[in-house]
Motif scaffolding. Sequence first.
Motif, short mmCIF file in Angstrom:
data_model
loop_
_atom_site.label_atom_id
_atom_site.label_comp_id
_atom_site.label_asym_id
_atom_site.label_seq_id
_atom_site.Cartn_x
_atom_site.Cartn_y
_atom_site.Cartn_z
N LEU A 237 0.85 -1.18 0.00
CA LEU A 237 0.00 0.00 0.00
C LEU A 237 0.89 1.23 0.00
N ASP A 238 0.58 2.12 -0.93
CA ASP A 238 1.38 3.34 -1.10
C ASP A 238 0.58 4.53 -0.59
N ASP A 239 1.28 5.57 -0.11
CA ASP A 239 0.62 6.80 0.33
C ASP A 239 -0.48 6.48 1.34
N HIS A 256 1.55 -6.64 2.85
CA HIS A 256 2.89 -7.19 3.12
C HIS A 256 3.91 -6.06 3.26
N PHE A 257 3.66 -4.94 2.56
CA PHE A 257 4.55 -3.78 2.60
C PHE A 257 3.71 -2.52 2.71
N MET A 258 4.26 -1.50 3.40
CA MET A 258 3.64 -0.18 3.43
C MET A 258 4.70 0.86 3.11
N LYS A 259 4.39 1.75 2.18
CA LYS A 259 5.35 2.75 1.73
C LYS A 259 5.07 4.11 2.36
N LEU A 260 6.09 4.69 2.96
CA LEU A 260 6.00 6.05 3.48
C LEU A 260 6.27 7.01 2.32
N ASP A 261 5.35 7.92 2.07
CA ASP A 261 5.45 8.83 0.94
C ASP A 261 6.66 9.76 1.07
N MET A 262 7.21 10.13 -0.08
CA MET A 262 8.43 10.94 -0.11
C MET A 262 8.28 12.30 0.56
N LYS A 263 7.05 12.83 0.62
CA LYS A 263 6.89 14.15 1.23
C LYS A 263 7.19 14.12 2.73
N TYR A 264 7.13 12.92 3.33
CA TYR A 264 7.50 12.78 4.73
C TYR A 264 8.93 12.25 4.89
N VAL A 265 9.52 11.83 3.79
CA VAL A 265 10.86 11.25 3.82
C VAL A 265 11.93 12.31 3.59
N GLN A 266 11.72 13.14 2.59
CA GLN A 266 12.74 14.12 2.22
C GLN A 266 12.84 15.21 3.28
N GLY A 267 14.00 15.26 3.90
CA GLY A 267 14.24 16.24 4.97
C GLY A 267 13.81 15.77 6.34
N VAL A 268 13.45 14.49 6.47
CA VAL A 268 12.93 14.00 7.75
C VAL A 268 13.96 14.09 8.87
N ARG A 287 2.50 -2.84 13.53
CA ARG A 287 1.31 -3.34 14.23
C ARG A 287 0.46 -4.23 13.33
N VAL A 288 0.42 -3.91 12.02
CA VAL A 288 -0.40 -4.72 11.09
C VAL A 288 0.44 -5.78 10.38
N GLY A 289 1.73 -5.89 10.75
CA GLY A 289 2.58 -6.94 10.19
C GLY A 289 3.15 -6.64 8.82
N ALA A 290 3.25 -5.35 8.45
CA ALA A 290 3.78 -4.97 7.14
C ALA A 290 5.24 -4.52 7.26
N VAL A 291 5.99 -4.73 6.18
CA VAL A 291 7.37 -4.26 6.12
C VAL A 291 7.34 -2.78 5.76
N PRO A 292 7.94 -1.89 6.59
CA PRO A 292 7.93 -0.46 6.29
C PRO A 292 9.01 -0.10 5.28
N LEU A 293 8.59 0.65 4.25
CA LEU A 293 9.49 1.04 3.16
C LEU A 293 9.39 2.55 2.97
N ALA A 294 10.53 3.22 2.98
CA ALA A 294 10.56 4.67 2.78
C ALA A 294 11.00 4.97 1.35
N GLU A 295 10.19 5.77 0.62
CA GLU A 295 10.52 6.07 -0.77
C GLU A 295 10.87 7.55 -0.94
#
Length: 337
Positions: A237-239, A256-268, A287-295
């Motif tokens: 799941l993205d965004d 299985h995976f959750m993507k953190l949107d780039m607007k929260y990644v860049q400059g974090v 908590r939901v068992g997903a692998v966290p991925l930062a894009e």
Amino acid sequence: MDICNACFSGNLDYSIKFEGEKNWSFLPILVVYLKKRNHLIHYKNTMVEVKEEAIVELVGFFKENLDCEAIFFSVDRVNWKPIHLISQTYEARWVDDILVKNSAFNYIQPIVDGSENVYGYEMLARFHDGNGGVLSPFEVFNAAKLRSRTFSLDRLCRLTAVKSAAFVSGKVFINFIPTAIYSPEHCLQSTVQLANELNIEPSRFVFEVVETEEVEDLAHLKKILMYYKEKGFEYALDDVGEGFSTAEALKQLEPHFMKLDMKYVQGVSMDERKQAVAKDFLNTALRVGAVPLAEGIEKREDFIWLKNEGYKLFQGYYFGKPSPIHTLETRRKIEEI
């Protein structure tokens, strides 16, 4: 294999409906004209269905003789638009050529783990313009939407990405549009069949709900994702912060995976507000068992901060920009599949 009407990019027909006494009085004349020109497909009450080749002449006729404010058109009999917008749909017919010729190919962008080893790749659709150039995905998908071809284009991109997966290693992330799939059993059977024919393990594929898609029908999305899961595929799941309002909804979908949107990644690494969002997101994913991925990572300090917080996978220009996945020889092999 049967192909449903939604996935078949045949000739486009236009439904046109008329309102008002002035327009209705001209309808008998219009119907006779359309029949003589062999442009009429169907006529009932105050609506006609015509072939696309009739559109240019009809628009001129409407402007000269009718009240255009009271005329509407549709290419799917659902989404009715004012007649003055019909030229946009007609002029976007170039996208049909892309679908007929399967003029899609892939760029890839690496996804890495905390040690900066390649974990997999995201497949990014690109399209030939017929003159040796490359069209932007936004332009092509916008044209497809105007012509109710999103179903066909989404299918083309999925199958192209599955073919391309044979030429890379690791996980393969493939974007898809949930609303382009009305029935997973019918719309996704070609994807499953192709993966089987190529002897690619389903677990290598991660189907990703695109970030621009607003999720309104959670039950429909869950049905699609469960179908993927039953076939051995994974999904991302993205965004998430934009499309999914509660942790309960995420728990139902079991990504299985959750993507953190780039607007929260860049400059974090330097922004406390973004840090709070990133930590919240990380906790929800775990908590939901997903692998966290930062894009969208472009700077090392952001990568280090996210890695230290507990993020597992990373994507962005810092690790590699999107690039062609194959030589011309490999491209020919993919096209032969």
